[in-house]
Write an enzyme that holds these catalytic residues in place. Structure first.
Site, PDB file in Angstrom:
ATOM      1  N   ARG A  43      14.251  98.565  35.609  1.00 31.61           N
ATOM      2  CA  ARG A  43      13.200  98.102  34.694  1.00 31.61           C
ATOM      3  C   ARG A  43      12.047  99.102  34.675  1.00 31.61           C
ATOM      4  O   ARG A  43      11.517  99.461  33.651  1.00 31.61           O
ATOM      5  CB  ARG A  43      12.702  96.742  35.183  1.00 31.61           C
ATOM      6  CG  ARG A  43      11.682  96.070  34.309  1.00 31.61           C
ATOM      7  CD  ARG A  43      11.156  94.835  35.014  1.00 31.61           C
ATOM      8  NE  ARG A  43      12.216  93.872  35.283  1.00 31.61           N
ATOM      9  CZ  ARG A  43      12.599  92.940  34.415  1.00 31.61           C
ATOM     10  NH1 ARG A  43      12.020  92.830  33.252  1.00 31.61           N
ATOM     11  NH2 ARG A  43      13.555  92.100  34.719  1.00 31.61           N
ATOM     12  N   LYS A 149      27.648  91.631  47.763  1.00 37.53           N
ATOM     13  CA  LYS A 149      27.114  90.368  48.205  1.00 37.53           C
ATOM     14  C   LYS A 149      25.582  90.358  48.159  1.00 37.53           C
ATOM     15  O   LYS A 149      25.001  91.428  48.225  1.00 37.53           O
ATOM     16  CB  LYS A 149      27.627  90.012  49.580  1.00 37.53           C
ATOM     17  CG  LYS A 149      27.154  90.863  50.723  1.00 37.53           C
ATOM     18  CD  LYS A 149      27.587  90.216  51.997  1.00 37.53           C
ATOM     19  CE  LYS A 149      26.382  89.844  52.780  1.00 37.53           C
ATOM     20  NZ  LYS A 149      26.038  90.719  53.841  1.00 37.53           N
ATOM     21  N   HIS A 179      31.607  95.827  52.569  1.00 38.98           N
ATOM     22  CA  HIS A 179      31.599  97.188  53.129  1.00 38.98           C
ATOM     23  C   HIS A 179      32.413  97.294  54.419  1.00 38.98           C
ATOM     24  O   HIS A 179      32.831  98.376  54.799  1.00 38.98           O
ATOM     25  CB  HIS A 179      30.162  97.705  53.295  1.00 38.98           C
ATOM     26  CG  HIS A 179      29.464  97.185  54.510  1.00 38.98           C
ATOM     27  ND1 HIS A 179      28.915  95.937  54.575  1.00 38.98           N
ATOM     28  CD2 HIS A 179      29.237  97.748  55.728  1.00 38.98           C
ATOM     29  CE1 HIS A 179      28.370  95.751  55.762  1.00 38.98           C
ATOM     30  NE2 HIS A 179      28.549  96.838  56.485  1.00 38.98           N
ATOM     31  N   LYS A 183      35.333 100.533  56.395  1.00 45.01           N
ATOM     32  CA  LYS A 183      35.214 101.177  57.709  1.00 45.01           C
ATOM     33  C   LYS A 183      36.582 101.702  58.134  1.00 45.01           C
ATOM     34  O   LYS A 183      37.590 100.996  57.989  1.00 45.01           O
ATOM     35  CB  LYS A 183      34.687 100.175  58.747  1.00 45.01           C
ATOM     36  CG  LYS A 183      33.229  99.771  58.524  1.00 45.01           C
ATOM     37  CD  LYS A 183      32.775  98.777  59.575  1.00 45.01           C
ATOM     38  CE  LYS A 183      31.434  98.143  59.242  1.00 45.01           C
ATOM     39  NZ  LYS A 183      30.269  98.910  59.589  1.00 45.01           N
ATOM     40  N   GLU A 217      25.328  91.961  66.844  1.00 42.17           N
ATOM     41  CA  GLU A 217      24.285  92.943  66.511  1.00 42.17           C
ATOM     42  C   GLU A 217      23.118  92.788  67.473  1.00 42.17           C
ATOM     43  O   GLU A 217      22.823  91.669  67.916  1.00 42.17           O
ATOM     44  CB  GLU A 217      23.774  92.702  65.089  1.00 42.17           C
ATOM     45  CG  GLU A 217      24.828  92.882  64.027  1.00 42.17           C
ATOM     46  CD  GLU A 217      24.232  92.689  62.639  1.00 42.17           C
ATOM     47  OE1 GLU A 217      23.809  93.694  62.053  1.00 42.17           O
ATOM     48  OE2 GLU A 217      24.179  91.545  62.158  1.00 42.17           O
ATOM     49  N   ASP A 236      26.017  85.197  55.543  1.00 44.66           N
ATOM     50  CA  ASP A 236      25.779  86.644  55.579  1.00 44.66           C
ATOM     51  C   ASP A 236      26.967  87.412  56.161  1.00 44.66           C
ATOM     52  O   ASP A 236      27.277  88.515  55.715  1.00 44.66           O
ATOM     53  CB  ASP A 236      24.519  86.905  56.433  1.00 44.66           C
ATOM     54  CG  ASP A 236      24.095  88.362  56.432  1.00 44.66           C
ATOM     55  OD1 ASP A 236      24.075  88.957  55.343  1.00 44.66           O
ATOM     56  OD2 ASP A 236      23.791  88.906  57.515  1.00 44.66           O
ATOM     57  N   HIS A 241      32.667  89.331  55.881  1.00 41.61           N
ATOM     58  CA  HIS A 241      33.202  90.320  56.826  1.00 41.61           C
ATOM     59  C   HIS A 241      34.186  89.727  57.844  1.00 41.61           C
ATOM     60  O   HIS A 241      35.271  90.251  58.043  1.00 41.61           O
ATOM     61  CB  HIS A 241      32.070  91.002  57.592  1.00 41.61           C
ATOM     62  CG  HIS A 241      30.975  91.540  56.712  1.00 41.61           C
ATOM     63  ND1 HIS A 241      31.223  92.120  55.490  1.00 41.61           N
ATOM     64  CD2 HIS A 241      29.631  91.586  56.872  1.00 41.61           C
ATOM     65  CE1 HIS A 241      30.074  92.513  54.956  1.00 41.61           C
ATOM     66  NE2 HIS A 241      29.098  92.195  55.774  1.00 41.61           N
TER      67      HIS A 241
HETATM   68  C1  BG6 Z   1      25.540  93.151  56.125  1.00 42.81           C
HETATM   69  C2  BG6 Z   1      24.686  92.001  56.530  1.00 42.81           C
HETATM   70  O1  BG6 Z   1      26.501  92.747  55.196  1.00 42.81           O
HETATM   71  O2  BG6 Z   1      26.198  93.671  57.263  1.00 42.81           O
HETATM   72  C3  BG6 Z   1      23.692  92.413  57.604  1.00 42.81           C
HETATM   73  O3  BG6 Z   1      23.979  91.525  55.404  1.00 42.81           O
HETATM   74  C4  BG6 Z   1      24.393  93.068  58.763  1.00 42.81           C
HETATM   75  O4  BG6 Z   1      22.935  91.301  58.049  1.00 42.81           O
HETATM   76  C5  BG6 Z   1      25.319  94.164  58.264  1.00 42.81           C
HETATM   77  O5  BG6 Z   1      23.415  93.608  59.615  1.00 42.81           O
HETATM   78  C6  BG6 Z   1      26.163  94.719  59.367  1.00 42.81           C
HETATM   79  O6  BG6 Z   1      26.879  95.819  58.877  1.00 42.81           O
HETATM   80  P1  BG6 Z   1      27.134  97.100  59.751  1.00 42.81           P
HETATM   81  O7  BG6 Z   1      27.970  97.973  58.924  1.00 42.81           O
HETATM   82  O8  BG6 Z   1      25.796  97.655  60.087  1.00 42.81           O
HETATM   83  O9  BG6 Z   1      27.827  96.588  60.969  1.00 42.81           O
END
Ligand code: BG6
Length: 492
Positions: A43, A149, A179, A183, A217, A236, A241
């Site tokens: 925008r 997402k 994503h 990997k 994490e 999330d 994932h």
């Molecule tokens: C994302 C989540 O999809 O994946 C995040 O929204 C998370 O909350 C992240 O931290 C983790 O991905 P990666 O590749 O850093 O392990």
């Protein structure tokens, strides 16, 4: 190949943090076609020089290769154009169509057109409509749309997104990014299982006791409270994932390594997962929220004290699930999934725990560990596979103890692996959808977790925060597996 990469939401965080560094690395690796143009649409798109300077900064801080070198950056940035448009106005897309066709005329050929929606989901519908009405979706072979997402907030909203995408694009043109699937270690799950003869015979209920998937994490919510407060760990991480990892471990062998076959086999797994009834949620799922704690000698605030988080927030930052896959291969083998923020260490791995030997010939006094054989697929930060088994200690008297046999990516290949986004962007350009999610998978995953979301939402957690930062999560997650006489094993 000629590629027009149209980036909607060009000014956003996703664009500069992940997409631009990945495109630039593809450029360095010679994997971008010579005829490539990145059209940055937003925008309020900054003037081109300013945007390019900002992209350069974010490439420096986010790329695995560090700061761009002058010449190659100049070469890459010459491919960036900007287009300032109100994304909710149909006429913007007529003008975009005109500019794209001008570029194609200059190239003398139709290009692969990639419409990448790095925008908030609210804009998915207007952008898709705008593209569709301007005729930009109609080349079924060359026009592709990419979304990320959150693909919805629940089953209903994910269906609405799929409906609006499919108004103008066919399923084969829609690339939904998870994503994790890009990997290297995740892609290797299929190579390990199906390019070797020795795993498949034991990959079933006769030899496997249970599977545990951990995505832990150490990071907290960071600057994403606005999104995370409404999402939580289940939406999330688990809906996408972790369930995708489960599918890769549990799926049947594909006939061919192609998008439809692999995605179909994964869909079979999702269909076989036993639905969780509302009154079973407390037995099958556990949730947690991090409180204050210490990590690496630093005192950290709890989730409720983080910037932008409601002081009485009910959002879970940890989720654990027990699932069953009701089919011949997996009947009776539980799959335990857990993920959380601010846990004791940053580690993602899949642990395949084999059953005990049917007869114990060695007396317990010889030291056979209570921990039998395991195969651990290390996804990150260590990348590899570890087989844990029992061996004889050298010398007398006869004693047994667990040992590790290790495969490490770094040692075996000695080359840096591409980032997930590099793989995924390249796949989009060549039109390979194998590593992307199909509409039915996304909806099946939502359907599975809906009862948990409903029950958790209707019953705010009285015990939040229930795990201190820097620990392995709440007591209720330990109980989830302890009830079955098992425990989470500390990641390798
Ligand atoms: C994302 C989540 O999809 O994946 C995040 O929204 C998370 O909350 C992240 O931290 C983790 O991905 P990666 O590749 O850093 O392990």
């Amino acid at each position: 190949m000629k590629v027009l990469f149209i980036l909607f939401g060009a000014e956003g965080d996703l664009s500069s943090r992940l997409i631009l560094p990945a495109l630039y690395n593809l450029h360095l690796d010679g994997l971008l076609p010579l005829d490539f143009a990145l059209v940055a649409v937003d925008r309020m798109v900054s003037d081109p020089a300013e945007l390019i300077a900002r992209y350069r900064e974010s490439v420096s801080s986010n790329s695995r290769r560090g700061s761009p070198e002058e010449r190659s950056w100049a070469d890459f940035s010459s491919k960036i154009r900007t287009f300032c448009a109100d994304l909710e106005t149909d006429s913007s897309y007529q003008e975009l169509a005109r500019q794209l066709s001008e570029q194609e005329s200059a190239w003398g050929e139709q290009a692969e057109q990639i419409y990448y929606l790095a925008t908030p989901p609210l804009l998915f519908e207007p952008v898709t409509r705008g593209l569709g009405k301007a005729g930009l979706a109609k080349n079924r072979e060359k026009a592709r749309i990419v979304v990320e997402k959150p693909l919805g907030h629940d089953l209903e909203s994910s269906r609405a997104i799929n409906r609006s995408l499919s108004c103008y694009f066919e399923e084969g043109q829609i690339f939904r990014i998870d994503h994790f699937l890009g990997k290297e270690t995740v892609q290797n799950i299929l190579a390990m299982r199906f390019a070797n003869p020795m795993f498949e015979p034991v990959w079933n209920r006769r030899y496997i006791d249970h599977v545990a998937i951990t995505v832990a994490e150490t990071l907290g919510v960071e600057h994403r409270a606005g999104y995370y407060e409404k999402a939580g760990a289940l939406r999330d991480m688990v809906q996408n994932h972790l369930l995708q990892l489960l599918c890769l471990v549990a799926m049947e062998p594909p006939v061919a390594y192609d998008a439809e076959d692999i995605r179909g086999k994964k869909m079979d797994v999702l269909r076989a997962i036993r639905p969780i009834a509302h009154d079973e949620v407390w037995e099958c799922a556990a949730r947690g929220q991090y409180g204050p704690g210490w990590m690496g000698g630093v005192e950290l605030p709890g989730y409720r004290e983080e910037q932008g988080v409601d002081r009485g927030s009910n959002t879970e930052t940890y989720a654990a699930l027990k699932l069953h896959v009701d089919n011949w291969r997996w009947q009776g083998v539980p799959f335990y999934l857990r993920t959380g923020k601010r846990l004791a260490s940053c580690v993602s791995e899949i642990s395949i725990r084999f059953q005990d030997v049917p007869h114990k010939a060695f007396p317990a006094s010889m030291g056979v560990d209570a921990q039998p054989a395991r195969l651990v697929i290390q996804i990150q930060p260590r990348q590899g596979i570890v087989l844990k088994f029992i061996a004889k200690e050298p010398g007398l008297p006869l004693r047994l103890r667990p040992v590790d046999m290790r495969f490490s990516y770094r040692e075996a290949f000695k080359t840096a692996a591409p980032e997930a986004y590099e793989t995924l962007l390249r796949d989009i350009m060549v039109g390979d959808a194998t590593l992307f999610m199909r509409a039915d998978q996304v909806e099946a995953a939502w359907q599975l977790i809906m009862p948990i979301l409903d029950v958790w939402q209707a019953n705010p957690a009285p015990d939040f925060p229930n795990y201190p930062s820097g620990t392995w999560g709440p007591e209720s997650a330990a109980l989830l597996v302890a009830r079955d006489g098992r425990s989470w094993l500390t990641p390798t």
